[in-house]
Structure formats: structure tokens, C-alpha cells
Design a protein around this motif. Structure first.
Motif, PDB file in Angstrom:
ATOM      1  N   TYR A  88      21.198 -39.673  -6.498  1.00  0.00           N
ATOM      2  CA  TYR A  88      21.302 -39.175  -4.913  1.00  0.00           C
ATOM      3  C   TYR A  88      21.252 -39.811  -3.669  1.00  0.00           C
TER       4      TYR A  88
ATOM      5  N   ILE B  98      12.131 -56.186  -9.932  1.00  0.00           N
ATOM      6  CA  ILE B  98      12.267 -56.014 -11.512  1.00  0.00           C
ATOM      7  C   ILE B  98      13.014 -54.584 -11.566  1.00  0.00           C
TER       8      ILE B  98
ATOM      9  N   GLY C 289      19.172 -51.949 -10.663  1.00  0.00           N
ATOM     10  CA  GLY C 289      20.175 -51.171 -10.749  1.00  0.00           C
ATOM     11  C   GLY C 289      20.411 -50.389  -9.155  1.00  0.00           C
TER      12      GLY C 289
ATOM     13  N   ILE D 177      20.861 -56.298 -17.319  1.00  0.00           N
ATOM     14  CA  ILE D 177      22.123 -56.385 -16.965  1.00  0.00           C
ATOM     15  C   ILE D 177      22.316 -56.749 -15.522  1.00  0.00           C
TER      16      ILE D 177
ATOM     17  N   HIS E 120      11.559 -51.194 -10.124  1.00  0.00           N
ATOM     18  CA  HIS E 120      12.756 -50.285 -10.049  1.00  0.00           C
ATOM     19  C   HIS E 120      13.467 -50.075 -11.349  1.00  0.00           C
TER      20      HIS E 120
ATOM     21  N   PRO F 121      13.831 -48.044 -15.106  1.00  0.00           N
ATOM     22  CA  PRO F 121      13.413 -46.666 -15.710  1.00  0.00           C
ATOM     23  C   PRO F 121      12.112 -46.842 -16.630  1.00  0.00           C
TER      24      PRO F 121
ATOM     25  N   VAL G 114       4.083 -43.530  -7.306  1.00  0.00           N
ATOM     26  CA  VAL G 114       4.055 -42.874  -8.461  1.00  0.00           C
ATOM     27  C   VAL G 114       2.687 -42.999  -9.524  1.00  0.00           C
TER      28      VAL G 114
ATOM     29  N   LYS H  23      16.777 -43.744 -18.637  1.00  0.00           N
ATOM     30  CA  LYS H  23      15.856 -42.496 -18.090  1.00  0.00           C
ATOM     31  C   LYS H  23      15.363 -42.693 -16.898  1.00  0.00           C
ATOM     32  N   SER H  24      15.619 -42.104 -15.735  1.00  0.00           N
ATOM     33  CA  SER H  24      15.348 -42.225 -14.442  1.00  0.00           C
ATOM     34  C   SER H  24      14.332 -41.172 -13.975  1.00  0.00           C
TER      35      SER H  24
HETATM   36  P1  NAI Z   1      19.253 -47.287 -12.408  1.00  0.00           P
HETATM   37  O1  NAI Z   1      19.658 -46.938 -13.853  1.00  0.00           O
HETATM   38  O2  NAI Z   1      20.560 -47.235 -11.363  1.00  0.00           O
HETATM   39  O3  NAI Z   1      18.820 -48.931 -12.470  1.00  0.00           O
HETATM   40  C1  NAI Z   1      17.660 -48.868 -13.380  1.00  0.00           C
HETATM   41  C2  NAI Z   1      17.728 -50.801 -13.888  1.00  0.00           C
HETATM   42  O4  NAI Z   1      16.897 -51.139 -14.649  1.00  0.00           O
HETATM   43  C3  NAI Z   1      19.264 -51.028 -14.670  1.00  0.00           C
HETATM   44  O5  NAI Z   1      20.069 -51.976 -13.635  1.00  0.00           O
HETATM   45  C4  NAI Z   1      18.827 -51.435 -15.877  1.00  0.00           C
HETATM   46  O6  NAI Z   1      19.496 -52.443 -16.412  1.00  0.00           O
HETATM   47  C5  NAI Z   1      17.247 -52.018 -15.417  1.00  0.00           C
HETATM   48  N1  NAI Z   1      16.340 -52.167 -16.464  1.00  0.00           N
HETATM   49  C6  NAI Z   1      16.499 -51.608 -17.612  1.00  0.00           C
HETATM   50  N2  NAI Z   1      15.394 -51.936 -18.459  1.00  0.00           N
HETATM   51  C7  NAI Z   1      14.898 -52.959 -17.879  1.00  0.00           C
HETATM   52  C8  NAI Z   1      13.905 -53.972 -18.009  1.00  0.00           C
HETATM   53  N3  NAI Z   1      13.051 -53.894 -19.142  1.00  0.00           N
HETATM   54  N4  NAI Z   1      13.451 -54.897 -17.181  1.00  0.00           N
HETATM   55  C9  NAI Z   1      14.378 -55.017 -16.014  1.00  0.00           C
HETATM   56  N5  NAI Z   1      15.258 -54.234 -15.818  1.00  0.00           N
HETATM   57  C10 NAI Z   1      15.412 -53.301 -16.619  1.00  0.00           C
HETATM   58  O7  NAI Z   1      18.215 -46.382 -11.730  1.00  0.00           O
HETATM   59  P2  NAI Z   1      17.912 -46.316 -10.236  1.00  0.00           P
HETATM   60  O8  NAI Z   1      18.586 -45.158  -9.608  1.00  0.00           O
HETATM   61  O9  NAI Z   1      17.786 -47.703  -9.559  1.00  0.00           O
HETATM   62  O10 NAI Z   1      16.313 -45.736 -10.505  1.00  0.00           O
HETATM   63  C11 NAI Z   1      15.387 -46.776 -10.793  1.00  0.00           C
HETATM   64  C12 NAI Z   1      14.062 -46.185 -11.081  1.00  0.00           C
HETATM   65  O11 NAI Z   1      13.382 -45.608  -9.831  1.00  0.00           O
HETATM   66  C13 NAI Z   1      14.189 -44.841 -11.957  1.00  0.00           C
HETATM   67  O12 NAI Z   1      14.311 -45.247 -13.326  1.00  0.00           O
HETATM   68  C14 NAI Z   1      13.094 -43.916 -11.677  1.00  0.00           C
HETATM   69  O13 NAI Z   1      12.138 -44.139 -12.407  1.00  0.00           O
HETATM   70  C15 NAI Z   1      12.828 -44.470 -10.170  1.00  0.00           C
HETATM   71  N6  NAI Z   1      12.961 -43.374  -9.253  1.00  0.00           N
HETATM   72  C16 NAI Z   1      11.860 -42.957  -8.457  1.00  0.00           C
HETATM   73  C17 NAI Z   1      11.956 -41.988  -7.480  1.00  0.00           C
HETATM   74  C18 NAI Z   1      10.796 -41.527  -6.602  1.00  0.00           C
HETATM   75  O14 NAI Z   1      10.848 -40.487  -5.633  1.00  0.00           O
HETATM   76  N7  NAI Z   1       9.811 -42.540  -6.600  1.00  0.00           N
HETATM   77  C19 NAI Z   1      13.350 -41.445  -7.284  1.00  0.00           C
HETATM   78  C20 NAI Z   1      14.324 -41.917  -8.181  1.00  0.00           C
HETATM   79  C21 NAI Z   1      14.194 -42.773  -8.983  1.00  0.00           C
END
Ligand code: NAI
Length: 338
Positions: A100, A150, A153, A176, A205, A207, A260, A336-337
Motif C-alpha cells: 500500500y 535488515i 524489500g 535476496i 524490515h 516478514p 509492533v 508473509k508481511s
Molecule cells: P517485502 O516483502 O517487500 O520485503 C521483505 C524483505 O525481507 C524481502 O526483500 C525479503 O527477501 C527479506 N527477507 C526475508 N527473510 C529475510 C531474512 N531472514 N533476513 C533478511 N531479510 C529477509 O515486505 P515489505 O513490504 O518491505 O514489508 C516488510 C515488513 O514490514 C512486513 O513483512 C511487515 O511485517 C512489516 N509491515 C509493518 C507495517 C506497520 O504498520 N508497522 C505495515 C506494513 C508492513
């Protein structure tokens, strides 16, 4: 189409109403979270529209299937609150809002960092009491400091780019890597240990996955430099709150900003100001002058809410019109995000 919107917050209604002007769906808002206990509310609805606080476990899914629900439309990117296997067995498709506003979350993480480091939250309260003293409010320049990111994405990329703009040295870990970030010299990819050992600030940052649960535990905290600040806008369970408390008590960690919290269900998004807080870990965290806790609000911008509602309606329309569901969650989707 009859749509039951669970865990409905008052702030969401106007966004749904505005977007529904052309669609004219029959929307019913329920403040209650969807769970086995409340599943009967979904009776004769075509769609349940859910938030991260709704519990779509096996029992709930079976009950809503019986009630006639044909689609689950999540108003979130994450779906760790859904039993995907059961939904697949019951043949109820699940759609979500994969992205979003990464800016909303990244900018908020920067806001938390600035506030925590420069003690803006404390200064705000102090000045309102006519206490204009600067004692205890000293921070440090972010310029020139090392920031460990960390997960690079969508959100981590924006956060890293902002910190680069502040003149920080940005190092990152992600299985990645985003090669553009490297090419534009925004950051350098390193391993996790290097992040823990060299960063003044660490921001999460990633999931929540079995592999990232308690990524920041006692061992990780011990590897960090004395005086490190940790920012978590990812998921509560990325960080072991007990270990965090010990590190803060010993003075090893300089501070933590948390949007969180692992046990936030039933607490965050609620006004509990007339009640006694039953969560002793959260209560302890709230006593630290160098801990900033907010109630999962990093996503909460006009742009993000607009996008969440628009995408939710697009997902529902596609289902209604028998089109392919581009935002469908499949069991094989691993990330999972929130
Ligand atoms: P995304 O899917 O675009 O990026 C996540 C990244 O984490 C990916 O590049 C992935 O390769 C990487 N990743 C996976 N496992 C990993 C590991 N073990 N070590 C390091 N990197 C790893 O997700 P996006 O949109 O950037 O969101 C990140 C997180 O932010 C979400 O999963 C969610 O938990 C959180 N979030 C929190 C919100 C809030 O209001 N506080 C709102 C939206 C998301």
C-alpha cells in the motif's frame, strides 16, 4: 455482493464509503474481530473483509464456509492470521493488499528514530509542564553513523534510501539483495553478524517467518555495540522482548522504538486507558525513558488507507466478475508481511 467488514475501525468507514459510491456494494461494518466466536455474524455474506486482528483459523473458516462466505478479502499484506491449508481445502480464495505505501512505514521508522535519539517525545511532555531544561535530552548526529537495515524489500529500500540521504553509512542484510541499491551506492550488503557488530542503529524490515522469529534475541543483542538503537516496525515477534528488557536494563542498548509487539493482539488498536494493563512485559517496556512504543500505526497514512480500500474493492470486483485474482494468496506464497 454483501460484504462483512470485520475489525472495522471508525477511521476506515469514510474511505470505504467514498470508494463504494460507484460500486454500491452492501457493506456492513462489525467492530468485532472475526473468530470462531463471532463467525455467525458472517451469515449470508458473500465476502468477509478482514484485518490483521481477525483470526481465520480452521474452526472459523469452516464456520464462515457454512455461513455462505465465498471470498476472504484481507485489508493487509500479511496473512499469518489465516490457516491457508484449510482455506484451500474449503476452496475459499483469499485476496490481499500486497503493497500500500512503503513510504508510510519507512518514513514512520525514521520518525521513531529521530524522536528516540533526540528525545522529542520527552521534550514535548516536559515543555507542556513548563520545564524548559535540556537535562537528559542530548542525542547524537545521525550523519556519519552506520545504519543496519535488515530486509531490503519495499519498505527497507525506502528506509535505506532516506538514511543514505541523512549522510549515514548504510549496511544491509537480505537473502535476496536489491542490486539497484548497491549499484546506486545507497548501501553495502553484509552478513547479519556484521550488521550486529557495526551498526549504531538497526532497523527491521523483514516478514515474520519461522526463520525470522526472534531474529533479535539475547545472542544478537550481545553482539551489538554498546549504545545501539533498535527500531522495529516489522512484526513484534522479530524481537525477543524479554532479551530486549535485559539489554536495556544493563545499559547495553541505548534505546528501542517499537511500533509492533509480539503480544499486541487484544491490546493494540484498543483504548484501554480505563483498565489495568495485564501484560507485564509491555508494562515494563513502557517504564523505560529510552523506549518508544506506538500501537502499530506505521502504515497509517491517507495514501495507505486509500490504497488499501481501492485494492480491496478491485480484488472483490475481480472475484465478482470471474476475472483472475492477481492478489490471491496461495499456500506456496512464502513471504508473509503485515
Ligand atoms: P517485502 O516483502 O517487500 O520485503 C521483505 C524483505 O525481507 C524481502 O526483500 C525479503 O527477501 C527479506 N527477507 C526475508 N527473510 C529475510 C531474512 N531472514 N533476513 C533478511 N531479510 C529477509 O515486505 P515489505 O513490504 O518491505 O514489508 C516488510 C515488513 O514490514 C512486513 O513483512 C511487515 O511485517 C512489516 N509491515 C509493518 C507495517 C506497520 O504498520 N508497522 C505495515 C506494513 C508492513
Amino acid at each position: 455482493m454483501r460484504i462483512a467488514i470485520f475489525s472495522a475501525h471508525s477511521f476506515e468507514r469514510e474511505f470505504f464509503a467514498a470508494s463504494n459510491v460507484t460500486k454500491k456494494y452492501d457493506l456492513v461494518f462489525f467492530e468485532a474481530n472475526l473468530s470462531a466466536k463471532t463467525a455467525s455474524l458472517a451469515d449470508k455474506f458473500d465476502v468477509v473483509c478482514c484485518f490483521v486482528t481477525d483470526k481465520l483459523d480452521q474452526e472459523t473458516l469452516r464456520l464462515i464456509k457454512k455461513a455462505g462466505v465465498r471470498l476472504i478479502a484481507l485489508r493487509s499484506a500479511g496473512y499469518n492470521n489465516v490457516d491457508l491449508e484449510e482455506a484451500s481445502k474449503l476452496k475459499i480464495p483469499i485476496v490481499r493488499v500486497p503493497a500500500y505505501s512503503p513510504h508510510a512505514v519507512a518514513e514512520y521508522a525514521v520518525g521513531l528514530l529521530l524522536s528516540l535519539n533526540r528525545k522529542i517525545h520527552r521534550a514535548y511532555a516536559r515543555v507542556r509542564e513548563l520545564n524548559f531544561s535540556l537535562e537528559g535530552l542530548m542525542g547524537f548526529d545521525l550523519n556519519g553513523k552506520t545504519v543496519g537495515v535488515i530486509g531490503t524489500g519495499r519498505i527497507g529500500t525506502v528506509f535505506a534510501t532516506i538514511m543514505h540521504g541523512f549522510g549515514c553509512k548504510v549496511i544491509a542484510f537480505d537473502p535476496i539483495p536489491n542490486l539497484k541499491l548497491k549499484e546506486y551506492r545507497i548501501l553495502e550488503y553484509v552478513d547479519l553478524q556484521t550488521i550486529f557488530r557495526n551498526s549504531h542503529i538497526i532497523s527491521l524490515h523483514v516478514p515474520l517467518l519461522p526463520t525470522t522469529k526472534h531474529l533479535i534475541n539475547a545472542a544478537a543483542l550481545n553482539q551489538m555495540k554498546k549504545g545501539t538503537i533498535v527500531i522495529n516496525t516489522g512484526r513484534g515477534a522479530l524481537l525477543d522482548a524479554h532479551a530486549l528488557i535485559e539489554s536495556l536494563k544493563s545499559g547495553h542498548l541505548a534505546g528501542a522504538a517499537l511500533d509492533v509487539y509480539e503480544e499486541e493482539d487484544g491490546i493494540f488498536f484498543k483504548d484501554l486507558s480505563d483498565q489495568v494493563l495485564q501484560d507485564d512485559v509491555l508494562a515494563r517496556l513502557l517504564t523505560f525513558p529510552n523506549v518508544l512504543v506506538t500501537s502499530h500505526q506505521a502504515f497509517f497514512t491517507l495514501e495507505a488507507l486509500t490504497k488499501i480500500v481501492e485494492t480491496t474493492f478491485e480484488n472483490i470486483s475481480a472475484f465478482e466478475e470471474g476475472k483472475s485474482l492477481v492478489n490471491e494468496v496461495h499456500i506456496s506464497t512464502h513471504v508473509k508481511s503485515s
